[in-house]
Each structure stands twice: as structure tokens, then as C-alpha cells.
Scaffold this active site. Structure first.
Site, short mmCIF file in Angstrom:
data_model
loop_
_atom_site.label_atom_id
_atom_site.label_comp_id
_atom_site.label_asym_id
_atom_site.label_seq_id
_atom_site.Cartn_x
_atom_site.Cartn_y
_atom_site.Cartn_z
CE1 TYR A 265 -3.18 -2.93 0.64
CE2 TYR A 265 -2.93 -2.62 3.02
CZ TYR A 265 -3.47 -3.31 1.95
OH TYR A 265 -4.29 -4.38 2.18
CB CYS B 51 1.71 0.43 4.04
SG CYS B 51 2.40 -0.83 5.13
#
Length: 282
Positions: free
Chosen positions: A103, A106
Site C-alpha cells: 500500500y 503503509c
């Protein structure tokens, strides 16, 4: 060859997601961490502060907010830092096929990218749909990051770094056990403290959560329907996650907590370029 902690690069990748009303409002000391890099030449140990003009502009106007973009500045900061911090292993032991499933926002994924960038390991990035996770349906592990290295699946950011270190640094000699312990300490600090103050800052309110996911969906190969679903469902989920993190870790002021974490890192550096293990090629 020297190996050093890459926590500064993690900070530079993640701290730039903190924003105020579409701008990134960075504390001067926060900038010092996110944008600091140094270079050493053959004839000099002098430091080069490439961010000095920007930092000076903040010192002249403490309330100034810089429109650096939401998460996009992370790329330019990390790229600039990598210019001065790359220490590529011998070509014959660099993995040939590396794919990171991630992601974009992230912290743990950015931690792995910081390691790969530091050692100049080429890799491809696959942005995972956080709702359907269709990009990692082939894997029994349903979290990110997942790193595929020449066909081998590595999972969990700290385990990935440890296992990849064994692959690309097979002949290293540890000069100082104390330095190795220090690296372990600060990697744990990133995992157990820093990451918990990031989400409350990135997803501080609904508008900022939506803005963050607007950027996230612009990086993946998502259809229009998927973008809308991920943006609104993801923003809502992470907004409540951030509130739960604040409660769980007793964070009353997310900005103050972030600045305090940054101060902790800068103070620990104490004028050094890195915190962490020093090693050399044999």
C-alpha cells in the site's frame, strides 16, 4: 563498505504524509529529519545539507506551511536521500527479480522500500487494492508488504529485511555488537512507536483521510468503480483506525506526538549520520 541504519529514509518516506488543509505543515525539526542527508567525498568528510534553503525559509517564518503535496513529496525526498546513501552490494549477489506488493501509504511497506533503495536493489511495485486484495489472492499471507525475491515469498517487514540482508550481505563482518544492538533497538522503535503516531496524523479527520486515499488510488491500477470504493471505504476505515490508535496509545495531541518522536530520533543521532550497525565487505 559501511552498512548503516536506514530509519532516516523511513522517516523521510512517511512523515511527508502529514498535512493541513491540503498543505504539508512541517515542524522545522521535523524537516531536519525528513530532509537531512549527507555525502562524503574522497577528500573530505564535510556534510552537504541540500535542504538548507528550504529549512532557512522555515526559520524566517515559523508559521509558514509549504504545499509539498500529500504523499507525493515522499518520492522526491527518498530519491534525493538515496543519492547520498546508496551502498550497492556486489552485482553478482543482487537479486534479479524483486517485486514488492504494497500500500503506498503503509509505513511497513516504506520501511522495506527504504532498505531496497539504500542498497540500490531494483524492484517492481504492485499496488494492492486494500478492499479486494485481488493482487495477492495467490498468497496465503493476506497482509502487506509481501516481497517476492527470485520466486521466493518474504513477508513481514522486519523479517523481510533480516532475510534479504542474509542474501545480499553474506560476507559481512560486524565491527561492533553494540552498533548491531542499536540498529535493532531503533528498528523496534519504528515498529512499536513511530508507526502508531503516523496514522493519527495522516487520517486526522475525514477530509484528510479522503485526500490520502485519493492519492493512494491514483497510484494503483484500479478501475473507476474500484477507485471510488477504495477511496471512501478505505478513508472511513482508516479514520476510525486512527481514532482507535489514539485511544490505545493514549495520544491526546497527534501533532505533538509526531514532533516528540522526531525530536527523539534527532537527539539520538547526536550529530552522527546514522544510527545502527556498521559492517564491511570481506
Amino acid at each position: 563498505m559501511r552498512r548503516a541504519s536506514f530509519t532516516s529514509s523511513i522517516l523521510s518516506r512517511t512523515l511527508s504524509t502529514v498535512h493541513d488543509g491540503g498543505t504539508v505543515n512541517l515542524h522545522p525539526r521535523l524537516l531536519r529529519v525528513a530532509l537531512f542527508s549527507s555525502s562524503r567525498t574522497d577528500n573530505s568528510n564535510s556534510r552537504r545539507h541540500w535542504f538548507s534553503p528550504l529549512l532557512n525559509s522555515f526559520s524566517k517564518s515559523s508559521g509558514q506551511a509549504v504545499s509539498l503535496g500529500l504523499v507525493g513529496v515522499v518520492a522526491s525526498v527518498a530519491t534525493a536521500a538515496s543519492v547520498y546513501a546508496k551502498e550497492p552490494p556486489p552485482a553478482e549477489i543482487i537479486p534479479k527479480d524483486v517485486v514488492l506488493y504494497q500500500y503506498e501509504a503503509c509505513p511497513f511497506c516504506n520501511k522495506v522500500k527504504a532498505f531496497l533503495d539504500y542498497y540500490d536493489i531494483p524492484y517492481k511495485v504492485v499496488e494492492v487494492n486494500p478492499i479486494s486484495k485481488k493482487e495477492i489472492k495467490w498468497s496465503d499471507y493476506k497482509k502487506v508488504p509481501i516481497l517476492m525475491v527470485d520466486g521466493q515469498q518474504l513477508v513481514d517487514s522486519s523479517a523481510i529485511i533480516d532475510q534479504l540482508s542474509e542474501k545480499i550481505l553474506p560476507g559481512k563482518a560486524i565491527i561492533s555488537v553494540a552498533d548491531e544492538d542499536e540498529e535493532t533497538k531503533w528498528r523496534r522503535w519504528v515498529d512499536n512507536h513511530l508507526v502508531h503516531v503516523l496514522s493519527p496524523n495522516i487520517y486526522r479527520n475525514t477530509s484528510e483521510a479522503l485526500e490520502s486515499f485519493d492519492y493512494i488510488t491514483s497510484n494503483g491500477n484500479f478501475s473507476f468503480t474500484e477507485k471510488i470504493t477504495v477511496k471512501y471505504a478505505g478513508a472511513a476505515a482508516m479514520y476510525f483506525v486512527s481514532k482507535n490508535l489514539k485511544k490505545k496509545y493514549n495520544i491526546t495531541d497527534e501533532r505533538a506526538a509526531l514532533y516528540e518522536a522526531t525530536e527523539t530520533w534527532v537527539d539520538a543521532l547526536n550529530g552522527r549520520n546514522f544510527l545502527g550497525m556498521i559492517s564491511k565487505w570481506i
